[in-house]
Enzyme design. Structure first.
Site, short mmCIF file in Angstrom:
data_model
loop_
_atom_site.label_atom_id
_atom_site.label_comp_id
_atom_site.label_asym_id
_atom_site.label_seq_id
_atom_site.Cartn_x
_atom_site.Cartn_y
_atom_site.Cartn_z
N VAL A 177 -39.25 -53.18 -41.84
CA VAL A 177 -40.43 -53.99 -41.54
C VAL A 177 -41.54 -53.50 -42.44
O VAL A 177 -41.55 -52.35 -42.86
CB VAL A 177 -40.85 -53.91 -40.05
CG1 VAL A 177 -39.87 -54.66 -39.17
CG2 VAL A 177 -40.98 -52.46 -39.61
N SER A 178 -42.50 -54.38 -42.73
CA SER A 178 -43.41 -54.10 -43.83
C SER A 178 -44.77 -53.55 -43.44
O SER A 178 -45.50 -53.08 -44.29
CB SER A 178 -43.64 -55.37 -44.65
OG SER A 178 -44.17 -56.38 -43.82
N THR A 179 -45.16 -53.59 -42.19
CA THR A 179 -46.48 -53.13 -41.84
C THR A 179 -46.43 -52.10 -40.73
O THR A 179 -45.47 -52.02 -39.96
CB THR A 179 -47.38 -54.29 -41.36
OG1 THR A 179 -46.86 -54.79 -40.12
CG2 THR A 179 -47.41 -55.41 -42.38
N GLN A 230 -46.00 -53.68 -37.27
CA GLN A 230 -44.62 -54.03 -36.95
C GLN A 230 -43.80 -52.80 -36.65
O GLN A 230 -42.96 -52.79 -35.76
CB GLN A 230 -43.99 -54.79 -38.12
CG GLN A 230 -44.49 -56.20 -38.29
CD GLN A 230 -43.90 -56.86 -39.52
OE1 GLN A 230 -43.90 -56.28 -40.60
NE2 GLN A 230 -43.40 -58.06 -39.36
N LEU A 267 -42.89 -50.20 -44.42
CA LEU A 267 -42.86 -50.10 -45.89
C LEU A 267 -42.57 -51.47 -46.50
O LEU A 267 -41.77 -52.23 -45.97
CB LEU A 267 -41.79 -49.10 -46.34
CG LEU A 267 -42.00 -47.65 -45.89
CD1 LEU A 267 -40.81 -46.80 -46.29
CD2 LEU A 267 -43.28 -47.08 -46.47
#
Length: 232
Positions: free
Chosen positions: A25-27, A30, A63
C-alpha cells in the site's frame, strides 16, 4: 541496472512451486488502517490454492511503486534469484511497479534467473502474451502517474500565485515552533534539534516522546513556521 545471474537452489521435482505473495500500500494512512492489505492477501491465497503454490506473503506498507527500492520487495527478489522461491505473485501490476523501465527490467531478471511473475490482473507474465500485456499496462500506469504529478504541481503553483498558504498547519504551541525555527535558522541541524527536544521531554504534535529529523522538517515546512518567520 539488472541483477547478475544467480545459482539457483535445487527444488525436488515433486514439490509444489514456492510462491512469494507480495502486498503493497502506498500511504502511511493505508498502512496504519490496513486498507487494501487484507483484500490483497485474500486474493493471493485464493490464486495460490488454485495453482497449488506453497505461499508466503510479504508486505511493504506505506511505500510507493515509483521505484523498486522497497525492503520486502528487494528481499523477495534476492530470494527468487537464489532459488529459494519460484514465483512472485501480486494482486495487480501496480502493486509491484508503476515504471515501464523498472518492470521491463524485472521481467528480464525473472527470465534470466529462472523464476516467474504472476499478476492476478494480467496472468502469467512468462508467456509472450502476458509479457506484452504487462508492458502495455505498465506504460499506461507510468503515464497516469506522471499526469497526476504534473497536475499537482500546476495546482500548487496556481494556489501560490493566488496567495494561498501551503503546508499543513502545526498543532504545536507557538513557542515550540518558534524554538525550532530559531534553532534551524541559527545553523542547528535537524538531528540536533530533534535530540534536544527528545532529551527535554517536549511532546511532539501527536503527543509522542521522541522527535525525528523528519518530524522537525515537517514543522519547518508548516504554516506556523512560515508565520513565525514572517513575524520576525
Amino acid at each position: 541496472m539488472t541483477a547478475p545471474r544467480s545459482r539457483r537452489t535445487a527444488r525436488p521435482a515433486d514439490a509444489p512451486l514456492r510462491a512469494i505473495g507480495y502486498r503493497r500500500v502506498s500511504t502511511g494512512e493505508q498502512a496504519d488502517s490496513g486498507a487494501g492489505l487484507e483484500a490483497q492477501r485474500t486474493a493471493l491465497v485464493a490464486e495460490s490454492a488454485r495453482q497449488g503454490f506453497a505461499l508466503e506473503v510479504v508486505t511493504d506498507a506505506g511505500l510507493s511503486a515509483a521505484t523498486l527500492d522497497r525492503p520486502a520487495l528487494t528481499e523477495a527478489l534476492d530470494r527468487l534469484d537464489r532459488g529459494e522461491a519460484d514465483v512472485l505473485v501480486a494482486a495487480k501490476l501496480d502493486r509491484v511497479s508503476r515504471s515501464v523501465r523498472d518492470f521491463a527490467g524485472l521481467l528480464e531478471r525473472a527470465q534470466r534467473n529462472g523464476w516467474r511473475i504472476v499478476l492476478l490482473d494480467l496472468g502469467d507474465t512468462s508467456t509472450p502474451a502476458g509479457e506484452m500485456t504487462a508492458n502495455i499496462i505498465a506504460s499506461a500506469a507510468q503515464y497516469e502517474r506522471r499526469l497526476i504529478s504534473q497536475r499537482t504541481k500546476e495546482g500548487l503553483a496556481a494556489k501560490r500565485a493566488a496567495g494561498v498558504r501551503l503546508g499543513r498547519p502545526s498543532v504545536l504551541s507557538r513557542d515550540v515552533v518558534a524554538r525550532i525555527v530559531t534553532a534551524h535558522d541559527g545553523g542547528a541541524t535537524l538531528v540536533t534539534i530533534a535530540a534536544e527536544l527528545t532529551a527535554e521531554g517536549v511532546p511532539t504534535a501527536r503527543g509522542g516522546a521522541k522527535w525525528y529529523p523528519s518530524t522537525i522538517r515537517r514543522v519547518l515546512l508548516g504554516q506556523d513556521a512560515a508565520a513565525v518567520r514572517a513575524a520576525a
